[in-house]
Design an enzyme around this catalytic site. Sequence first.
Site, PDB file in Angstrom:
ATOM      1  N   HIS A 281       1.066  -1.413   0.173  1.00 16.99           N
ATOM      2  CA  HIS A 281       0.097  -0.233   0.009  1.00 16.99           C
ATOM      3  C   HIS A 281       0.593   1.394   0.176  1.00 16.99           C
ATOM      4  O   HIS A 281       1.634   1.250   0.606  1.00 16.99           O
ATOM      5  CB  HIS A 281      -1.252  -0.149   1.161  1.00 16.99           C
TER       6      HIS A 281
ATOM      7  N   ASP B 224      -7.993  -4.987   0.323  1.00 18.40           N
ATOM      8  CA  ASP B 224      -8.286  -5.779  -0.732  1.00 18.40           C
ATOM      9  C   ASP B 224      -8.670  -7.790  -0.938  1.00 18.40           C
ATOM     10  O   ASP B 224      -8.585  -8.794  -1.296  1.00 18.40           O
ATOM     11  CB  ASP B 224      -7.614  -5.564  -2.280  1.00 18.40           C
TER      12      ASP B 224
HETATM   13  N1  ACO Z   1       4.224  -8.536  -4.164  1.00 18.64           N
HETATM   14  C1  ACO Z   1       5.194  -7.809  -4.522  1.00 18.64           C
HETATM   15  N2  ACO Z   1       6.426  -6.862  -4.782  1.00 18.64           N
HETATM   16  C2  ACO Z   1       6.072  -5.625  -4.430  1.00 18.64           C
HETATM   17  C3  ACO Z   1       4.639  -5.330  -4.026  1.00 18.64           C
HETATM   18  C4  ACO Z   1       3.660  -7.231  -4.651  1.00 18.64           C
HETATM   19  N3  ACO Z   1       2.538  -6.434  -4.337  1.00 18.64           N
HETATM   20  N4  ACO Z   1       4.411  -4.282  -3.943  1.00 18.64           N
HETATM   21  C5  ACO Z   1       5.235  -3.723  -3.741  1.00 18.64           C
HETATM   22  N5  ACO Z   1       6.193  -4.243  -3.783  1.00 18.64           N
HETATM   23  C6  ACO Z   1       7.493  -4.220  -4.040  1.00 18.64           C
HETATM   24  C7  ACO Z   1       7.837  -3.230  -5.347  1.00 18.64           C
HETATM   25  O1  ACO Z   1       8.297  -4.409  -6.124  1.00 18.64           O
HETATM   26  C8  ACO Z   1       8.941  -1.616  -5.331  1.00 18.64           C
HETATM   27  O2  ACO Z   1      10.373  -3.056  -5.397  1.00 18.64           O
HETATM   28  P1  ACO Z   1      11.709  -2.403  -5.579  1.00 18.64           P
HETATM   29  O3  ACO Z   1      11.683  -0.933  -4.178  1.00 18.64           O
HETATM   30  O4  ACO Z   1      12.450  -3.084  -5.228  1.00 18.64           O
HETATM   31  O5  ACO Z   1      11.257  -1.887  -6.407  1.00 18.64           O
HETATM   32  C9  ACO Z   1       8.264  -2.293  -3.251  1.00 18.64           C
HETATM   33  O6  ACO Z   1       7.934  -3.250  -3.022  1.00 18.64           O
HETATM   34  C10 ACO Z   1       8.069  -1.153  -3.721  1.00 18.64           C
HETATM   35  O7  ACO Z   1       6.474  -0.556  -4.245  1.00 18.64           O
HETATM   36  P2  ACO Z   1       6.007   0.673  -5.136  1.00 18.64           P
HETATM   37  O8  ACO Z   1       4.983  -0.118  -6.436  1.00 18.64           O
HETATM   38  O9  ACO Z   1       6.939   1.465  -5.524  1.00 18.64           O
HETATM   39  O10 ACO Z   1       5.008   0.474  -4.310  1.00 18.64           O
HETATM   40  P3  ACO Z   1       3.964   2.235  -5.041  1.00 18.64           P
HETATM   41  O11 ACO Z   1       3.370   2.778  -3.478  1.00 18.64           O
HETATM   42  O12 ACO Z   1       3.850   2.964  -5.808  1.00 18.64           O
HETATM   43  O13 ACO Z   1       2.594   0.680  -5.317  1.00 18.64           O
HETATM   44  C11 ACO Z   1       0.918  -0.601  -4.927  1.00 18.64           C
HETATM   45  C12 ACO Z   1       1.279   0.748  -4.016  1.00 18.64           C
HETATM   46  C13 ACO Z   1       0.354  -0.458  -6.167  1.00 18.64           C
HETATM   47  C14 ACO Z   1      -0.501  -0.525  -4.253  1.00 18.64           C
HETATM   48  C15 ACO Z   1       1.753  -1.522  -4.477  1.00 18.64           C
HETATM   49  O14 ACO Z   1       2.063  -1.889  -3.859  1.00 18.64           O
HETATM   50  C16 ACO Z   1       0.663  -2.973  -5.688  1.00 18.64           C
HETATM   51  O15 ACO Z   1       0.802  -3.001  -6.670  1.00 18.64           O
HETATM   52  N6  ACO Z   1       0.351  -4.246  -4.366  1.00 18.64           N
HETATM   53  C17 ACO Z   1      -0.967  -5.099  -5.393  1.00 18.64           C
HETATM   54  C18 ACO Z   1      -1.262  -4.760  -6.283  1.00 18.64           C
HETATM   55  C19 ACO Z   1      -2.529  -4.022  -4.433  1.00 18.64           C
HETATM   56  O16 ACO Z   1      -3.099  -4.698  -4.089  1.00 18.64           O
HETATM   57  N7  ACO Z   1      -3.578  -2.782  -4.867  1.00 18.64           N
HETATM   58  C20 ACO Z   1      -4.334  -2.634  -4.389  1.00 18.64           C
HETATM   59  C21 ACO Z   1      -3.691  -1.681  -3.482  1.00 18.64           C
HETATM   60  S1  ACO Z   1      -5.250  -1.113  -2.033  1.00 18.64           S
HETATM   61  C22 ACO Z   1      -6.892  -0.466  -2.604  1.00 18.64           C
HETATM   62  O17 ACO Z   1      -6.430   0.610  -3.681  1.00 18.64           O
HETATM   63  C23 ACO Z   1      -7.510  -0.620  -2.155  1.00 18.64           C
END
Ligand code: ACO
Length: 424
Positions: A302, A359
Amino acid sequence: MSNAKLIFDGEEYELPVIEGTEGERAIDIAELRKQTRAITLDYGYANTGSCESEITFINGEEGILRYRGYPIEQVAAGADFTEVCYLLIYGHLPNASELAEFQRLLAYHTLLHEDMKKFFEGYPPTAHPMAILSSMVSSLSAYYPEGQGDEDVELNIARLLAKTPTIAAFSYKKTMGQPFIYPRNDLSYCANFLHMMFAVPAEPYVVPQVLAKALNMLLILHADHEQNCSTSTVRMVGSSQANLFASIGAGINALWGPLHGGANQRVIEMLERIRNDGGDVEKYVRMAKDRDSGFRLMGFGHRVYKNFDPRARILKRSADDVLEALGVDDPLLDIAKQLEAVALEDEFFVERKLYPNVDFYSGIIYRAMGIPTQMFTVMFALGRLPGWIAQWKEMREDPRTRINRPRQVYTGATARDWVKLGDR
Ligand code: ACO
């Protein structure tokens, strides 16, 4: 008020610091470009506040979420969803007569204009219900155009809250090839929706209390989440003075993406994939850590929560209770728990502070309730409606609102002469 100092190109500038009621601080850069000719650059807006708001408070480090000051744990434990709608939109808890009048309004505006039923005929039976929902909500503006008075807006708010569940249920009936079930004014907001979803004309249907209660809790947990992607979209569209239905229709589309509300559908699809592949959760945790795999753990991570998502905590506990009350034994719940346990012990997830979000468990409860997977994001939208409306209203009523218009740093070609087609 304190100031921040910026030294840029050898010049010193003072920027005011704004402090919120919970001690959050922001450097106000409203005069930055005028003074320095420079702008800020912030991909994904992770450091950018777009407004001051009195609606929802989140402390992502400590896992705190409050609606108008009330902790989510207390709200989810005792409130009716319609009370939460009122609270978010009007800023205070309704007294008994305010609530009764609000619920009466919501009950008496549930019918769709009969002509709108014809729209459903035009969609293929395979249409994703989010596509139907967003376009039907935008279409409401054709029937209820905004006039000049505040009363129009107030009535349209009630219409939107009342009619969206009808649209959602009709879109489900369309995919099932079943006749539409009309709303019933004697039922509560949640029971009425479930009735429109699951009743058929051939036999009586009594909404099980356990379903209505579970839905009430799920909608409350999704009701607002400050300036997330879809809410910012609603404010962005609304900042051009677009009407309520157009703004919320845009928010519904923003919610659809798998990184936002669309994640709940993807979580179940992921859990099914793991189950069909033999249930080896560690394999999928390994894949999620491998950038080249293109696979992420859906329902994990998140932007704001870096400790735990308080909504996910409530949902995890509720998943056991609801499934037991419904007599459902879902192997996907076990896989979800195993996946969470493995991921939370894994350095990759610990280091990056990745925890289950709202979620992760919501889909399992919706599944147990008989809601089809494709409808999960629609359910999220039903819950988020009051938040979008409250944020749209607050934006509208704030005299500081200007059309949202970010700038950019241009990195394309510098000026060059046009080349005629024959000379290229
Ligand atoms: N699985 C594996 N790795 C992940 C995940 C995940 N679900 N989420 C983040 N990471 C990793 C990224 O690869 C990144 O790694 P790095 O630093 O080595 O490059 C690091 O964690 C940071 O991730 P970002 O994508 O930069 O974080 P951001 O804040 O931009 O994205 C998000 C947040 C979109 C929620 C992301 O965690 C994600 O894609 N999660 C999966 C989708 C999801 O569950 N979305 C619902 C969110 S809640 C809502 O909207 C209701």
